[in-house]
Design an enzyme around this catalytic site. Structure first.
Site, PDB file in Angstrom:
ATOM      1  N   PHE A  41      48.974  37.646  45.835  1.00  0.00           N
ATOM      2  CA  PHE A  41      48.908  38.965  45.018  1.00  0.00           C
ATOM      3  C   PHE A  41      47.384  39.645  45.302  1.00  0.00           C
ATOM      4  CE2 PHE A  41      48.191  42.060  41.695  1.00  0.00           C
ATOM      5  CZ  PHE A  41      49.377  42.553  41.852  1.00  0.00           C
TER       6      PHE A  41
ATOM      7  N   LYS B 110      38.202  44.492  38.914  1.00  0.00           N
ATOM      8  CA  LYS B 110      38.363  44.434  37.807  1.00  0.00           C
ATOM      9  C   LYS B 110      36.974  44.072  36.720  1.00  0.00           C
ATOM     10  CE  LYS B 110      43.046  42.433  38.455  1.00  0.00           C
ATOM     11  NZ  LYS B 110      43.686  43.618  37.923  1.00  0.00           N
TER      12      LYS B 110
ATOM     13  N   ASP C 293      39.516  37.276  48.229  1.00  0.00           N
ATOM     14  CA  ASP C 293      39.683  38.230  47.242  1.00  0.00           C
ATOM     15  C   ASP C 293      39.470  37.522  45.926  1.00  0.00           C
ATOM     16  OD1 ASP C 293      40.976  39.771  45.295  1.00  0.00           O
ATOM     17  OD2 ASP C 293      42.604  39.947  46.428  1.00  0.00           O
TER      18      ASP C 293
END
Length: 402
Positions: free
Chosen positions: A141, A255, A226
């Site tokens: 994801f 984030k 990531d």
């Protein structure tokens, strides 16, 4: 109608139904706790998918934002501003890298990394034009843009969005032999999550990340990590890659970099890699804006102390010990994770992940399900041991009652 019902009804009527949120309407929040419009309190055990690593309303972050709001919020990259160089310097130093390319969202950072890898492949490695390939893992994801879902194996994310962007090869996560077979002379990068969050907090086998690191060095391929969910303290280290002493060529961050205050993301790498970009070739109006830089600078200062990494490690050990006691019983089939991050697989007889999440919500704990049978636990790193134990007690109640 209650205030909750009115708010949800308005959302259902006037917003696109691209999410299926739990039926709670948050009005205020502080630390690890949120309060809804009816005055009910909930323990936040999701932390905005790690965007709220430092909790709700962290005083240092709020103060940094307020101070910057009174000065200047946006210049666009048409001009310099006095926080930009400071932010890039601090983030490069935190990562042990040389250059930073700031963006806003995680998906935007992944897109930037993809473009960077391709440009590096053509200009530095010498891959023939149009032939660049990036190897990714299944169950990944990395975001929801058209290009990113083109290399997703989640049919819910992909369906009806084609035609898809070419140039990617998908291999099983954790399978080093498959990775070795996929990397060829046209491969410019390997893009991986050190821990796969959306897939259920999947930790790869020991030795996998170091093996990928060796392979990419040998084949002159970029290793792009990531760390949007796994990075910035979540796993007990600044970066999840550190658990296996791996340093990638490229960090992709987001984030928690914005402290739960503003969206901030970045691609961080060497001068050789990020130096391929020239003015006008890639950009973002809000990327690296003064407000974002001010908040992210304070995030970096907080991380430099090591306090939150240590908290995540110590409380994470406690979390996994307690969850481990549930494994193998009638309610939990498996637990995975690292630090203050766990995926808990619920036995079919107990209920779906969604049903367990709703039962927890009724008891004052907020988590989120994924892939049907899994719930994710990722509380803010500021959570106290007492509050963590209270949340775990509620989970035991739900599993026993289920």
């Amino acid at each position: 109608m209650t205030a909750t019902q009115r708010s949800i009804a308005a959302a259902e009527k006037y917003s696109a139904h691209n999410y299926h949120p739990l039926p709670v309407v948050v009005a205020t929040a502080q630390g690890a706790w949120m309060t809804d419009v009816e005055g009910r309190r909930y323990l936040d055990m999701l932390a905005g998918y790690s965007a709220l690593n430092f909790g709700h309303g962290h005083r240092r972050l709020i103060d940094a934002a307020k101070e910057q709001l009174d000065r200047v919020t946006l210049t666009s990259r048409a001009f310099h501003h006095d926080r930009f160089g400071e932010f890039c310097t601090a983030l490069a130093e935190l990562c042990g890298m040389e250059m930073v390319l700031p963006m806003n969202t995680g998906a935007e950072a992944v897109e930037t990394a993809v473009k960077t890898a391709r440009k590096w492949g053509y200009r530095v490695k010498g891959v023939p034009d149009g032939k660049a390939k990036i190897v990714v893992a299944d169950n990944n994801f990395h975001g929801r843009t058209t290009t990113i879902i083109s290399f997703s194996t989640d049919e819910e994310a992909r369906a009806d969005y084609g035609p898809y962007t070419p140039g990617f090869e998908i291999v099983p996560y954790g399978d080093l032999a498959a990775m070795q077979a996929a990397v060829d002379e046209h491969t410019v990068a390997v893009l991986l999550e050190p821990i796969q969050g959306e897939a259920g907090v999947l930790v790869p086998p020991a030795g996998y990340l170091p093996g990928v690191r060796r392979l990419t060095r040998e084949r002159n391929v970029l290793f792009m990590a990531d760390e949007i969910q796994s990075g910035l303290g979540r796993t007990g280290r600044t970066f999840a890659c550190e658990h296996e002493d791996v340093v990638p060529d490229v960090y992709i961050l987001g984030k928690a970099l914005g402290g739960g205050v503003v969206p901030v993301s970045a691609v961080v790498s060497s001068r050789e890699v990020l130096g391929v970009h020239k003015p006008g070739e890639h950009g973002s109006t809000f990327g690296g804006n003064p407000l974002a830089c001010a908040v992210a600078l304070e995030v970096i200062e907080i991380l430099r102390s090591g306090e939150y990494q240590e908290r995540a490690a110590l409380l994470g050990d406690h979390l996994h010990h307690e969850l481990g006691l549930l494994t193998g019983g009638p309610a939990v089939t498996a637990v995975r994770g690292r630090g203050l991050w766990a995926g808990v697989d619920i036995a079919p007889g107990v209920g779906t992940g969604r049903e367990v999440s709703e039962r927890l919500m009724a008891r004052g704990v907020l988590v989120k399900d994924t892939h049907g049978a899994t719930i994710r636990i990722a509380p803010p790193l500021v959570i106290s041991k007492e509050d963590l134990d209270w949340g775990l007690d509620r989970l035991r109640e739900v599993l026993t009652a289920g």
